[in-house]
Design a protein around this motif. Structure first.
Motif, PDB file in Angstrom:
ATOM      1  N   ALA A  85       0.829  -1.211   0.000  1.00  0.00           N
ATOM      2  CA  ALA A  85       0.000   0.000   0.000  1.00  0.00           C
ATOM      3  C   ALA A  85       0.860   1.255   0.000  1.00  0.00           C
ATOM      4  N   ASP A  86       0.416   2.238  -0.768  1.00  0.00           N
ATOM      5  CA  ASP A  86       0.992   3.580  -0.736  1.00  0.00           C
ATOM      6  C   ASP A  86       0.069   4.550  -0.008  1.00  0.00           C
ATOM      7  N   ILE A  87      -1.229   4.231  -0.038  1.00  0.00           N
ATOM      8  CA  ILE A  87      -2.257   5.117   0.517  1.00  0.00           C
ATOM      9  C   ILE A  87      -3.188   4.282   1.389  1.00  0.00           C
ATOM     10  N   LEU A  88      -3.442   4.740   2.598  1.00  0.00           N
ATOM     11  CA  LEU A  88      -4.406   4.086   3.484  1.00  0.00           C
ATOM     12  C   LEU A  88      -5.487   5.087   3.835  1.00  0.00           C
ATOM     13  N   VAL A  89      -6.731   4.758   3.478  1.00  0.00           N
ATOM     14  CA  VAL A  89      -7.869   5.608   3.820  1.00  0.00           C
ATOM     15  C   VAL A  89      -8.703   4.879   4.872  1.00  0.00           C
ATOM     16  N   ASN A  90      -8.663   5.382   6.097  1.00  0.00           N
ATOM     17  CA  ASN A  90      -9.437   4.798   7.200  1.00  0.00           C
ATOM     18  C   ASN A  90     -10.827   5.418   7.194  1.00  0.00           C
ATOM     19  N   ASN A  91     -11.747   4.711   6.557  1.00  0.00           N
ATOM     20  CA  ASN A  91     -13.103   5.224   6.371  1.00  0.00           C
ATOM     21  C   ASN A  91     -14.157   4.438   7.142  1.00  0.00           C
ATOM     22  N   ALA A  92     -13.910   3.161   7.430  1.00  0.00           N
ATOM     23  CA  ALA A  92     -14.910   2.325   8.098  1.00  0.00           C
ATOM     24  C   ALA A  92     -15.370   2.971   9.404  1.00  0.00           C
ATOM     25  N   ALA A  93     -16.681   2.947   9.626  1.00  0.00           N
ATOM     26  CA  ALA A  93     -17.218   3.629  10.811  1.00  0.00           C
ATOM     27  C   ALA A  93     -18.530   3.003  11.254  1.00  0.00           C
TER      28      ALA A  93
ATOM     29  N   ARG B  67      -1.035   0.673  11.831  1.00  0.00           N
ATOM     30  CA  ARG B  67       0.098  -0.117  12.295  1.00  0.00           C
ATOM     31  C   ARG B  67       0.391  -1.289  11.366  1.00  0.00           C
ATOM     32  N   ALA B  68      -0.673  -1.957  10.878  1.00  0.00           N
ATOM     33  CA  ALA B  68      -0.478  -3.125  10.016  1.00  0.00           C
ATOM     34  C   ALA B  68       0.154  -2.744   8.679  1.00  0.00           C
ATOM     35  N   PHE B  69      -0.243  -1.591   8.138  1.00  0.00           N
ATOM     36  CA  PHE B  69       0.265  -1.178   6.826  1.00  0.00           C
ATOM     37  C   PHE B  69       1.518  -0.307   6.914  1.00  0.00           C
ATOM     38  N   LEU B  70       1.965  -0.024   8.120  1.00  0.00           N
ATOM     39  CA  LEU B  70       3.106   0.876   8.284  1.00  0.00           C
ATOM     40  C   LEU B  70       4.358   0.403   7.547  1.00  0.00           C
ATOM     41  N   PRO B  71       4.734  -0.881   7.621  1.00  0.00           N
ATOM     42  CA  PRO B  71       5.932  -1.306   6.878  1.00  0.00           C
ATOM     43  C   PRO B  71       5.816  -1.029   5.377  1.00  0.00           C
ATOM     44  N   GLN B  72       4.623  -1.224   4.821  1.00  0.00           N
ATOM     45  CA  GLN B  72       4.422  -0.967   3.390  1.00  0.00           C
ATOM     46  C   GLN B  72       4.472   0.527   3.094  1.00  0.00           C
ATOM     47  N   LEU B  73       3.860   1.321   3.946  1.00  0.00           N
ATOM     48  CA  LEU B  73       3.858   2.768   3.738  1.00  0.00           C
ATOM     49  C   LEU B  73       5.268   3.344   3.859  1.00  0.00           C
ATOM     50  N   LYS B  74       6.081   2.764   4.723  1.00  0.00           N
ATOM     51  CA  LYS B  74       7.467   3.210   4.850  1.00  0.00           C
ATOM     52  C   LYS B  74       8.253   2.921   3.575  1.00  0.00           C
ATOM     53  N   GLU B  75       7.905   1.835   2.897  1.00  0.00           N
ATOM     54  CA  GLU B  75       8.587   1.469   1.654  1.00  0.00           C
ATOM     55  C   GLU B  75       8.142   2.340   0.488  1.00  0.00           C
ATOM     56  N   SER B  76       6.985   2.922   0.602  1.00  0.00           N
ATOM     57  CA  SER B  76       6.456   3.771  -0.472  1.00  0.00           C
ATOM     58  C   SER B  76       7.238   5.079  -0.543  1.00  0.00           C
ATOM     59  N   LYS B  77       7.276   5.633  -1.754  1.00  0.00           N
ATOM     60  CA  LYS B  77       7.918   6.932  -1.915  1.00  0.00           C
ATOM     61  C   LYS B  77       6.940   8.071  -1.644  1.00  0.00           C
ATOM     62  N   ALA B  78       5.680   7.710  -1.404  1.00  0.00           N
ATOM     63  CA  ALA B  78       4.661   8.738  -1.167  1.00  0.00           C
ATOM     64  C   ALA B  78       3.590   8.189  -0.235  1.00  0.00           C
ATOM     65  N   GLY B  79       4.000   7.759   0.973  1.00  0.00           N
ATOM     66  CA  GLY B  79       3.068   7.173   1.917  1.00  0.00           C
ATOM     67  C   GLY B  79       2.038   8.181   2.411  1.00  0.00           C
ATOM     68  N   ARG B  80       0.788   7.756   2.435  1.00  0.00           N
ATOM     69  CA  ARG B  80      -0.300   8.622   2.869  1.00  0.00           C
ATOM     70  C   ARG B  80      -1.259   7.856   3.786  1.00  0.00           C
ATOM     71  N   ILE B  81      -1.633   8.470   4.902  1.00  0.00           N
ATOM     72  CA  ILE B  81      -2.736   7.981   5.720  1.00  0.00           C
ATOM     73  C   ILE B  81      -3.771   9.097   5.764  1.00  0.00           C
ATOM     74  N   ILE B  82      -5.000   8.754   5.410  1.00  0.00           N
ATOM     75  CA  ILE B  82      -6.083   9.741   5.397  1.00  0.00           C
ATOM     76  C   ILE B  82      -7.247   9.179   6.204  1.00  0.00           C
TER      77      ILE B  82
END
Length: 248
Positions: free
Chosen positions: A83-91, A122-137
């Motif tokens: 993952a490069d982008i994580l959108v936490n939308n579930a509610a 936390r689960a996607f953090l290793p992947q986001l760190k590997e990305s050149k454009a990590g995003r959490i929204i």
């Protein structure tokens, strides 16, 4: 023509319908492959993403289940390359005053609306760190500043998510990951219509500067911007997209 997100993969929790589905469609239209985690089938979202020519992965996942979220992240890594982008939308939205809400309902609201974003981040953090454009929204709510009376647990949970957004931005900036929130107003979705009435929407519109009902596309456009390189220097912010009802 390549979109702003071409070559990237976006994870959208709660992406089978409503705001999450529109976010998934919009990010796919910008060039991103999409992974959706939801308790409900995401067949319709799959079709919308397929129409853009992007890859899609959909899984039944309870975002408050740590093991399930970890397994989902592993599958995104294996099948979509991470993952490069994580959108936490579930509610979970619960309409109840303090004397009506049970502790069980309170805990479930926090489990999905707060624990879910924490576990996914936390689960996607290793992947986001590997990305050149990590995003959490994080999709939050402007009701935090102007809370309607029967939303005690929901507003409290969104307030906690606002705090998580702020602290994660500070924690993760050194890794090149930006963390922002989109605070939406009352959005017309099938779920919102089923749980309220037209008078509720009319009341919301009266309190807005923009005199129309908010739609999922009013949220997805902001998410697409924050996910793109255009927002590379924006982090730790809550972008309020509510038609001016709070004017923050």
């Amino acid at each position: 023509m390549a979109g702003r997100l071409t070559g990237r993969t976006a994870v959208v929790t709660g992406g089978s319908a409503g705001i999450g589905q529109e976010i998934a469609r919009r990010l796919a239209s910008e060039g991103a492959d999409i992974a959706v985690a939801d308790l409900d089938p995401a067949d319709e979202t799959r079709e919308l993403v397929a129409a853009t020519g992007r890859r899609f992965l959909g899984e039944k996942v309870d975002v408050s289940d740590e093991a399930a979220v970890q397994e989902f992240a592993a599958r995104v890594g294996a099948e979509l390359g991470g993952a490069d982008i994580l959108v936490n939308n579930a509610a979970v939205v619960l309409l109840a005053d303090i004397d009506q809400v049970t502790y069980e309902d309170w805990r479930r609201t926090f489990a999905v609306n707060v624990d879910g974003p924490f576990l996914a981040s936390r689960a996607f953090l290793p992947q986001l760190k590997e990305s050149k454009a990590g995003r959490i929204i994080n999709i939050t709510s402007s009701s935090y500043w102007t809370p309607p009376p029967p939303f005690v647990s929901y507003v409290a949970a969104k307030g906690a998510l606002n705090g998580l957004t702020s602290v994660l931005s500070a924690n993760l900036a050194a890794h090149g990951i930006t963390v922002n929130g989109v605070a939406a107003g009352l959005v017309r979705t099938a779920a919102a219509v089923a749980n309220t009435d037209e008078a509720f929407f009319e009341h919301a519109v009266r309190g807005q500067d923009i005199k129309r009902v908010q739609l999922p596309a009013d949220v997805s456009g902001v998410v697409a911007f924050l996910a793109s390189d255009d927002a590379a220097f924006i982090t730790g912010q809550l972008v309020v997209a509510d038609g001016g009802s709070t004017r923050r």
